[in-house]
Design an enzyme around this catalytic site. Structure first.
Site, mmCIF file in Angstrom:
data_model
loop_
_atom_site.group_PDB
_atom_site.id
_atom_site.type_symbol
_atom_site.label_atom_id
_atom_site.label_comp_id
_atom_site.label_asym_id
_atom_site.label_seq_id
_atom_site.Cartn_x
_atom_site.Cartn_y
_atom_site.Cartn_z
ATOM 1 N N ASP A 110 0.818 -1.207 0.000
ATOM 2 C CA ASP A 110 0.000 0.000 0.000
ATOM 3 C C ASP A 110 0.857 1.264 0.000
ATOM 4 O OD1 ASP A 110 -2.325 -1.474 -0.002
ATOM 5 O OD2 ASP A 110 -2.536 -1.460 2.177
ATOM 6 N N GLY A 111 1.967 1.231 0.737
ATOM 7 C CA GLY A 111 2.849 2.394 0.783
ATOM 8 C C GLY A 111 3.419 2.726 -0.578
#
Length: 271
Positions: free
Chosen positions: A55-56
């Site tokens: 997600d980052g």
């Protein structure tokens, strides 16, 4: 159509070179151009960005993709992978979907944050947090929040999270915030460790303007957008938060149900 491949080097699969060659060859056979993208500043000429990571990694490029109108196809090579439509073992399926052109897209609303004379956009959230370093250390801070000119509350707390529906399953959820489905035109204000029995998360309309103010001499607050610290702001600050004109557009297969994904990912997280 031109496809870029962006990879988080931390999660780089061992067979990445072979994977890249196979993917680019398959796309070329379908008349689709493909190249590696080393950074978010090298997105010129890209229509779709395949992001291999967690997600980052997606958050790192989301704002720039939104500004350029580039669609994101997320393939999870990270831990949570809530924003990714495909797990790494489904890479072939993702490539075939691009080749067929029979994919759907899902638009996610974003925040526009005006603070310190600059504008930022966020797919997940804005966080205003007490400073924990140096002479400006503060145990708690007092933040005033107003929506469309009406005072919501004064939050004596560690800070405030303002999240989109996408970000409602991230930091805000950990802080006790509600989960918002991605299709809602709404945002979420979640206080962090508020020293009050009545301070609770508030869902408000995406058409509204939220203003958060902080005014105390000799102290500071830290501000982050999508997990990236944009600065330490001293004394008096004002943040204006509205719905951005931009949106993040994800390529989806149409096979993944939001609530199935929510249950699966959060159950994995709790283990």
């Amino acid at each position: 159509m031109n496809v870029g491949i962006y990879v988080n080097r931390k999660y780089l699969p061992e067979n990445y070179r072979g994977l890249y060659k196979a993917v680019s060859a398959r796309l070329a056979a379908c008349g689709i151009g493909c190249r590696e993208v080393a950074s978010k500043d090298a997105l010129g000429g890209i229509d779709v960005l395949a992001v291999l990571g967690g997600d980052g990694t997606i958050l790192t490029v989301a704002s720039e993709c939104a500004r350029r109108g580039i669609k994101i196809m997320g393939v999870n090579y990270g831990h949570m992978g809530f924003l990714a439509e495909f797990e790494q073992e489904k890479m072939d399926e993702a490539v075939e979907l691009l080749c067929s052109g029979h994919y759907a897209t899902e638009k996610r609303s974003m925040l526009n944050v005006e603070i310190g004379g600059k504008n930022y956009i966020a797919l997940n959230d804005l966080v205003i947090h007490r400073s924990i370093y140096g002479n400006r250390y503060s145990n708690t801070i007092n933040l005033s929040a107003s929506i469309d000119g009406s005072l919501v509350d004064n939050y004596f707390s560690d800070g405030i999270i303002v999240s989109t529906p996408t970000g409602s399953t991230a930091y805000s959820l950990s802080a006790g915030g509600s989960v918002l489905t991605p299709d809602l035109d709404a945002f979420l204000l979640t206080p962090l460790c508020a020293h009050s029995l009545h301070s609770r998360p508030i869902v408000y309309s995406g058409k509204s303007e939220l203003v958060i103010r902080y005014n105390k001499e000799n102290t500071a607050v830290n501000v982050s957008v999508d997990g990236i610290v944009i600065g330490e702001f001293k004394g008096c600050i004002e943040a204006k938060i509205t719905k951005s004109q931009y949106f993040t557009e994800f390529i989806v297969s149409g096979k993944v149900n939001f609530f199935d994904k929510l249950l699966s990912k959060l159950s994995k997280w709790s283990r």
